[in-house]
Design an enzyme around this catalytic site. Sequence first.
Site, mmCIF file in Angstrom:
data_model
loop_
_atom_site.group_PDB
_atom_site.id
_atom_site.type_symbol
_atom_site.label_atom_id
_atom_site.label_comp_id
_atom_site.label_asym_id
_atom_site.label_seq_id
_atom_site.Cartn_x
_atom_site.Cartn_y
_atom_site.Cartn_z
ATOM 1 N N HIS A 1 0.853 -1.186 0.000
ATOM 2 C CA HIS A 1 0.000 0.000 0.000
ATOM 3 C C HIS A 1 0.890 1.237 0.000
ATOM 4 O O HIS A 1 2.116 1.139 0.079
ATOM 5 C CB HIS A 1 -0.975 -0.013 1.180
ATOM 6 C CG HIS A 1 -0.338 0.064 2.530
ATOM 7 N ND1 HIS A 1 0.455 -0.944 3.054
ATOM 8 C CD2 HIS A 1 -0.388 1.027 3.497
ATOM 9 C CE1 HIS A 1 0.854 -0.612 4.266
ATOM 10 N NE2 HIS A 1 0.361 0.586 4.547
ATOM 11 N N HIS B 1 1.384 3.981 1.974
ATOM 12 C CA HIS B 1 1.880 4.767 3.102
ATOM 13 C C HIS B 1 3.402 4.900 3.058
ATOM 14 O O HIS B 1 4.113 3.963 2.681
ATOM 15 C CB HIS B 1 1.430 4.144 4.417
ATOM 16 C CG HIS B 1 -0.035 4.373 4.695
ATOM 17 N ND1 HIS B 1 -0.736 3.644 5.623
ATOM 18 C CD2 HIS B 1 -0.932 5.251 4.153
ATOM 19 C CE1 HIS B 1 -2.001 4.069 5.654
ATOM 20 N NE2 HIS B 1 -2.132 5.035 4.765
ATOM 21 N N ASP C 1 5.847 4.851 5.108
ATOM 22 C CA ASP C 1 6.764 3.921 5.785
ATOM 23 C C ASP C 1 6.835 2.575 5.084
ATOM 24 O O ASP C 1 7.544 1.673 5.534
ATOM 25 C CB ASP C 1 6.385 3.754 7.259
ATOM 26 C CG ASP C 1 4.995 3.175 7.460
ATOM 27 O OD1 ASP C 1 4.121 3.408 6.615
ATOM 28 O OD2 ASP C 1 4.774 2.495 8.485
ATOM 29 N N HIS C 2 6.139 2.444 3.948
ATOM 30 C CA HIS C 2 6.193 1.226 3.136
ATOM 31 C C HIS C 2 6.752 1.486 1.736
ATOM 32 O O HIS C 2 7.150 0.539 1.062
ATOM 33 C CB HIS C 2 4.800 0.597 3.016
ATOM 34 C CG HIS C 2 4.270 0.088 4.319
ATOM 35 N ND1 HIS C 2 4.222 -1.254 4.635
ATOM 36 C CD2 HIS C 2 3.797 0.749 5.401
ATOM 37 C CE1 HIS C 2 3.724 -1.388 5.849
ATOM 38 N NE2 HIS C 2 3.462 -0.191 6.340
ATOM 39 N N HIS D 1 -7.397 -1.107 5.617
ATOM 40 C CA HIS D 1 -6.399 -0.153 6.114
ATOM 41 C C HIS D 1 -6.286 1.009 5.127
ATOM 42 O O HIS D 1 -6.311 2.178 5.522
ATOM 43 C CB HIS D 1 -5.068 -0.873 6.280
ATOM 44 C CG HIS D 1 -3.960 -0.013 6.814
ATOM 45 N ND1 HIS D 1 -3.943 0.481 8.097
ATOM 46 C CD2 HIS D 1 -2.808 0.428 6.230
ATOM 47 C CE1 HIS D 1 -2.848 1.188 8.284
ATOM 48 N NE2 HIS D 1 -2.147 1.173 7.173
ATOM 49 N N ASP E 1 -0.085 -3.913 6.329
ATOM 50 C CA ASP E 1 -0.738 -3.467 7.550
ATOM 51 C C ASP E 1 -2.181 -3.962 7.637
ATOM 52 O O ASP E 1 -3.023 -3.316 8.260
ATOM 53 C CB ASP E 1 -0.725 -1.935 7.622
ATOM 54 C CG ASP E 1 0.656 -1.376 7.920
ATOM 55 O OD1 ASP E 1 1.585 -2.171 8.151
ATOM 56 O OD2 ASP E 1 0.810 -0.141 7.905
ATOM 57 N N HIS F 1 4.986 -4.693 10.940
ATOM 58 C CA HIS F 1 5.300 -3.952 12.175
ATOM 59 C C HIS F 1 5.460 -4.904 13.347
ATOM 60 O O HIS F 1 4.813 -5.946 13.411
ATOM 61 C CB HIS F 1 4.193 -2.944 12.495
ATOM 62 C CG HIS F 1 4.132 -1.784 11.566
ATOM 63 N ND1 HIS F 1 4.917 -0.666 11.701
ATOM 64 C CD2 HIS F 1 3.364 -1.580 10.457
ATOM 65 C CE1 HIS F 1 4.638 0.187 10.732
ATOM 66 N NE2 HIS F 1 3.699 -0.346 9.967
#
Length: 252
Positions: free
Chosen positions: A54, A56, A58-59, A108, A125, A163
């Site tokens: 996805h 975001h 941090d990915h 998410h 996530d 995570h």
Amino acid sequence: MLSVHLVPAFQDNYIFCASDGAHGIFIVDPGDPAPVIAFLEERQVRPTAILCTHHHGDHVGGNETLASRYQIPVYGPSQRIPALTRALQAGTHEVEGAAMQVIAVPGHTRDHIAYFFENSLFCGDTLFAAGCGRLFEGTPAQMYHSLQRLAALPTHTQVFCAHEYTLGNLAFAAAVEPDNAAIQARRQETSARRARHLPSIPSRLDLELATNPFLRTRIPAVQNAAHRFDPNCDPNDPIAVFAALRRWKDEF
């Protein structure tokens, strides 16, 4: 057999470098390029492709740097993925020669996907060890059905979530099902691992089915707990139970 290396990033992220021995190394959800480059250079190997679940940051924050440095393609669910080469829909795909199943798991985010190959699930996530992701763009019904798709995979599936949230998730699971012996045993084992600075990832799907409240919405103890939290929750409606659990976890 798939070999998966966990590359820690930020405070609690994991980036995955996965290789089946025949098609090179796939980098999954590289939020930070630096630890990935260090991992690859230490082993003197080159990656084959980037797989994103996805959009975001941090990915996907490392996509452009890694794609440019190694001249490799980027796969993901939508145009919101930086440096995207090809958007993938749900179904079976050949990605740089490797066959993998792409599973649509909105919730998410609205366009989240998961990758399943060589009995390993990379779920970003959506499904966490003993938990699930927050609903930033999707609905409880969407996330419930997404989790059900993942729960239908073989029970020996290795679950690689992005995570290190496991201890906190297990604390919530224990609040939902205080009499669940499998949850208590998992808390002890996970605490011991984390005390030795070892990851709690990967999980296994059979373990998730036994201890993850978000996959146990048809279990009477979980239904009753959700109803106690929200008396307006219909304990016989698994989506309503899921929604109550997610609201409870958001406040936990």
